[in-house]
Motif scaffolding. Structure first.
Motif, PDB file in Angstrom:
ATOM      1  N   LEU A 141       0.838  -1.206   0.000  1.00 49.49           N
ATOM      2  CA  LEU A 141       0.000   0.000   0.000  1.00 49.49           C
ATOM      3  C   LEU A 141       0.871   1.253   0.000  1.00 49.49           C
ATOM      4  O   LEU A 141       0.622   2.189  -0.774  1.00 49.49           O
ATOM      5  CB  LEU A 141      -0.928   0.008   1.215  1.00 49.49           C
ATOM      6  N   ASN A 142       1.889   1.310   0.855  1.00 52.51           N
ATOM      7  CA  ASN A 142       2.790   2.465   0.865  1.00 52.51           C
ATOM      8  C   ASN A 142       3.444   2.668  -0.486  1.00 52.51           C
ATOM      9  O   ASN A 142       3.626   3.802  -0.950  1.00 52.51           O
ATOM     10  CB  ASN A 142       3.869   2.277   1.944  1.00 52.51           C
ATOM     11  N   ASP A 143       3.806   1.572  -1.128  1.00 50.09           N
ATOM     12  CA  ASP A 143       4.416   1.638  -2.456  1.00 50.09           C
ATOM     13  C   ASP A 143       3.483   2.341  -3.441  1.00 50.09           C
ATOM     14  O   ASP A 143       3.890   3.260  -4.168  1.00 50.09           O
ATOM     15  CB  ASP A 143       4.737   0.211  -2.917  1.00 50.09           C
ATOM     16  N   LEU A 144       2.213   1.934  -3.460  1.00 48.90           N
ATOM     17  CA  LEU A 144       1.280   2.496  -4.437  1.00 48.90           C
ATOM     18  C   LEU A 144       0.806   3.892  -4.049  1.00 48.90           C
ATOM     19  O   LEU A 144       0.431   4.680  -4.919  1.00 48.90           O
ATOM     20  CB  LEU A 144       0.087   1.549  -4.611  1.00 48.90           C
ATOM     21  N   VAL A 145       0.827   4.209  -2.761  1.00 48.83           N
ATOM     22  CA  VAL A 145       0.501   5.576  -2.345  1.00 48.83           C
ATOM     23  C   VAL A 145       1.604   6.524  -2.784  1.00 48.83           C
ATOM     24  O   VAL A 145       1.346   7.618  -3.315  1.00 48.83           O
ATOM     25  CB  VAL A 145       0.286   5.648  -0.818  1.00 48.83           C
ATOM     26  N   ILE A 160      -2.744   5.124  -5.567  1.00 47.78           N
ATOM     27  CA  ILE A 160      -3.845   5.089  -4.600  1.00 47.78           C
ATOM     28  C   ILE A 160      -3.832   6.377  -3.792  1.00 47.78           C
ATOM     29  O   ILE A 160      -2.785   6.798  -3.287  1.00 47.78           O
ATOM     30  CB  ILE A 160      -3.721   3.861  -3.670  1.00 47.78           C
ATOM     31  N   ASP A 161      -4.991   6.989  -3.679  1.00 52.60           N
ATOM     32  CA  ASP A 161      -5.161   8.204  -2.874  1.00 52.60           C
ATOM     33  C   ASP A 161      -5.992   7.833  -1.650  1.00 52.60           C
ATOM     34  O   ASP A 161      -7.196   7.571  -1.758  1.00 52.60           O
ATOM     35  CB  ASP A 161      -5.858   9.285  -3.695  1.00 52.60           C
ATOM     36  N   VAL A 162      -5.356   7.783  -0.477  1.00 49.78           N
ATOM     37  CA  VAL A 162      -6.073   7.351   0.727  1.00 49.78           C
ATOM     38  C   VAL A 162      -6.831   8.489   1.403  1.00 49.78           C
ATOM     39  O   VAL A 162      -7.449   8.280   2.447  1.00 49.78           O
ATOM     40  CB  VAL A 162      -5.106   6.686   1.744  1.00 49.78           C
ATOM     41  N   THR A 163      -6.797   9.687   0.817  1.00 46.86           N
ATOM     42  CA  THR A 163      -7.530  10.796   1.435  1.00 46.86           C
ATOM     43  C   THR A 163      -9.036  10.602   1.345  1.00 46.86           C
ATOM     44  O   THR A 163      -9.790  11.276   2.048  1.00 46.86           O
ATOM     45  CB  THR A 163      -7.154  12.134   0.769  1.00 46.86           C
ATOM     46  N   THR A 164      -9.493   9.686   0.493  1.00 48.42           N
ATOM     47  CA  THR A 164     -10.935   9.422   0.390  1.00 48.42           C
ATOM     48  C   THR A 164     -11.414   8.406   1.417  1.00 48.42           C
ATOM     49  O   THR A 164     -12.623   8.176   1.538  1.00 48.42           O
ATOM     50  CB  THR A 164     -11.285   8.904  -1.013  1.00 48.42           C
ATOM     51  N   ILE A 165     -10.487   7.784   2.150  1.00 47.20           N
ATOM     52  CA  ILE A 165     -10.860   6.733   3.106  1.00 47.20           C
ATOM     53  C   ILE A 165     -11.627   7.348   4.278  1.00 47.20           C
ATOM     54  O   ILE A 165     -11.190   8.317   4.897  1.00 47.20           O
ATOM     55  CB  ILE A 165      -9.608   5.998   3.625  1.00 47.20           C
ATOM     56  N   LEU A 218      -1.542   6.486   8.084  1.00 46.20           N
ATOM     57  CA  LEU A 218      -2.596   7.158   8.852  1.00 46.20           C
ATOM     58  C   LEU A 218      -2.488   8.681   8.770  1.00 46.20           C
ATOM     59  O   LEU A 218      -3.496   9.377   8.909  1.00 46.20           O
ATOM     60  CB  LEU A 218      -2.531   6.713  10.316  1.00 46.20           C
ATOM     61  N   LEU A 219      -1.299   9.194   8.533  1.00 50.24           N
ATOM     62  CA  LEU A 219      -1.140  10.642   8.423  1.00 50.24           C
ATOM     63  C   LEU A 219      -1.900  11.210   7.228  1.00 50.24           C
ATOM     64  O   LEU A 219      -2.265  12.389   7.217  1.00 50.24           O
ATOM     65  CB  LEU A 219       0.346  11.001   8.299  1.00 50.24           C
ATOM     66  N   ASP A 220      -2.137  10.389   6.204  1.00 52.25           N
ATOM     67  CA  ASP A 220      -2.801  10.859   4.989  1.00 52.25           C
ATOM     68  C   ASP A 220      -4.286  10.524   4.943  1.00 52.25           C
ATOM     69  O   ASP A 220      -4.933  10.731   3.912  1.00 52.25           O
ATOM     70  CB  ASP A 220      -2.104  10.265   3.753  1.00 52.25           C
ATOM     71  N   ILE A 221      -4.830   9.990   6.024  1.00 50.28           N
ATOM     72  CA  ILE A 221      -6.258   9.662   6.073  1.00 50.28           C
ATOM     73  C   ILE A 221      -6.958  10.680   6.962  1.00 50.28           C
ATOM     74  O   ILE A 221      -6.452  11.024   8.031  1.00 50.28           O
ATOM     75  CB  ILE A 221      -6.476   8.230   6.607  1.00 50.28           C
TER      76      ILE A 221
END
Length: 505
Positions: free
Chosen positions: A236-240, A245-250, A274-277
């Motif tokens: 996940l970190n790799d693709l972020v 992947i944009d985890v801000t939509t989580i 978690l910092l980007d969620i």
């Protein structure tokens, strides 16, 4: 001499102050940490100020649940493996007495979602499991949850169904996934994906992202659209970082088997994610144990979560498994396990746990040469081979799976009849998880552990697990524990005297 001359030239050139290393000089300004924290908080608020509105509360309590007396609530919790509920209060000067009552029927939570009830009925469940009875009302209400229960008790479904309802209730268009499930191993991630796909709910899709699989295929699957992503932290970190992947939509985050993720060293990756969620998300953390690291993570990234314990916080093994202890010499193990496997019934399935990958490969090869249908799974095998091994034992094409601890969690095969600890695990937590691979879904099972003299350090913990489950404790195990305690006492005495420890112990 040359070095000293060079040093003198340098000191003269830059005119360093002599013997003035005081922090009290006029050039030093102390850091204002309070101001730094305020600035960080203001920046965080500004970042999320324009985030889409988040809806969390979807719970409509049925009258029969709301009208329960405290005595009724306590009796229901006690009769369901002694459910214990409390708040992990992270806000100051706040008290909470609004924890929802448990339910005992599916309709009490999902009456307003007949399509989801229909999917549940397809699975032929008779009633919710203990963790589900208490977790569903809490999660549907929008609360953060810490769920602590043994393996095989329905934790996945406990967080999954509220996640689907939560996602359906968010504003559209979603512009990205709403649900993020973090899991420690590929096997557990794939198992969760399989569970999600059992429940078709309003066209929602899930994609599994994990190391070892084809990166390109996973990216293509994700870009086709998915409401739920199930990931291992590294991939996940790799693709972020690659901005795939944009985890801000989580808006709904699950940390599944959090204790195992910390054991595997994933805490830095988790904290980075978690910092980007968005901070007002709903967060769920599941764990089979409650170590300090998991509590620290919960206190840092959850908002006044409700803790639900099923059973006890003390480490226990499932009571549907008969635990057998056999004392053997190291060079006798293969012959002992071979004699046992030769007596298997046609319907039996066995997982044999080894401590190292090379040991697992060697044992699997030797068993195959003896004519036993065997597969092997460990971290160095290709993902396709690992998936094939699990598929083979699930379907019954093989009877014996040799594995390392990558299979001790997330391997959900209901009809495993025996677990064999060929090598006893390094800690008692992994023993409990290995035992939990059998005796699942109400079935019974048998765990057999080969104990050698080198395993004496684990004897005391093993005795406690056996006694709690009402199992027979061999007298030799007590003697082994006593010898280990005596050894530690002698070692402590020798060190206090400044002597060396006698190697024969």
């Amino acid at each position: 001499i040359a070095f000293q001359e060079q040093k003198n030239d340098t000191d003269s050139k830059y005119s360093f102050p002599k013997n003035d290393y005081s922090f009290g000089n006029d050039d030093f300004e102390p850091i204002d940490w309070a101001a730094a924290n305020r600035n960080a908080e203001e920046s965080r608020k500004a970042r999320w100020a324009n985030a889409p509105k988040l809806t969390k509360d979807f719970y409509r309590e049925e009258s029969e649940v709301a009208n329960m007396t405290m005595k009724d609530v306590n009796e229901l919790r006690l009769s369901n493996n002694n459910i214990t509920v409390s708040r992990l209060i992270t806000s100051k000067d706040e008290k909470f007495d609004d924890i929802p009552n448990p339910v005992w029927k599916f309709e009490q939570c999902f009456k307003d979602y007949p399509d989801l009830l229909e999917e549940i009925n397809k699975q032929n469940f008779t009633e919710p499991s203990p963790i589900q009875k208490q977790a569903w009302p809490i999660l549907l209400k929008g609360e953060d949850l810490i769920g602590i229960a043994q393996t095989g008790t329905g934790k996945t479904l406990a967080f999954l169904l509220p996640a689907l309802i939560h996602t359906d209730g968010q504003p559209k268009p979603r512009n990205g996934p709403n649900i993020l499930v973090l899991a420690p191993t590929r096997e557990l991630a794939l198992q969760i994906e399989k569970e999600v796909n059992k429940y078709s709910f309003r066209g929602m899709k899930a994609v599994c992202i994990y190391g070892g699989g084809s990166r390109r295929d996973q990216i293509n699957d994700f870009q086709k659209g998915a409401e739920c992503i199930i990931c291992t932290p590294g991939r996940l970190n790799d693709l972020v970082q690659a901005k795939v992947i944009d985890v801000t939509t989580i808006t709904y985050l699950i940390l599944d088997e959090a204790d195992r993720m910390l054991d595997l060293g994933f805490e830095p990756q988790i904290r980075k994610i978690l910092l980007d969620i968005r901070p007002d998300r709903q967060t769920v953390m599941t764990s089979a144990t409650w170590p300090a690291g998991v509590r620290r993570l919960a206190e840092s990234y959850m908002k006044d979560p409700i803790q639900v314990y099923v059973g006890s916080l003390d480490l226990t093994a499932t009571h549907t498994v008969k635990q057998v202890i056999e004392f053997v010499e190291e060079d006798q193990k293969f012959n002992v396990v071979l004699r046992f496997l030769k007596r298997l019934m046609g319907s039996d399935k066995v997982i044999i746990f080894c401590g190292k990958r090379t040991r697992a490969d060697d044992l699997s090869s030797e068993l195959c040469l003896e004519g036993l249908s065997t597969q092997c799974i460990h971290g160095s095998r290709d993902q396709a081979d690992r998936e094939q091994a699990i598929a083979d034992i699930s379907s019954g094409d093989i009877q014996v799976l040799v594995a390392t601890d990558v299979a001790s969690r997330g391997l959900d095969i209901d009809d495993i009849t025996h677990v064999i600890n060929f090598d006893f695990p390094r800690n008692i937590e992994e023993y409990v998880h290995r035992v939990g691979r059998t005796g699942r879904a109400g079935r019974s099972g048998t765990s057999i552990s080969y104990i050698t003299r080198s395993d004496w350090g684990i004897a005391k913990d093993l005795i406690r697990i056996l006694e709690e489950a009402g199992q027979e404790v061999p007298e030799e195990l007590h003697r082994m524990s006593n010898r280990f305690d005596e050894m530690k006492e002698r070692r402590g005495t020798d060190f206090k005297r400044g002597g060396r420890f006698n190697r024969r112990y």
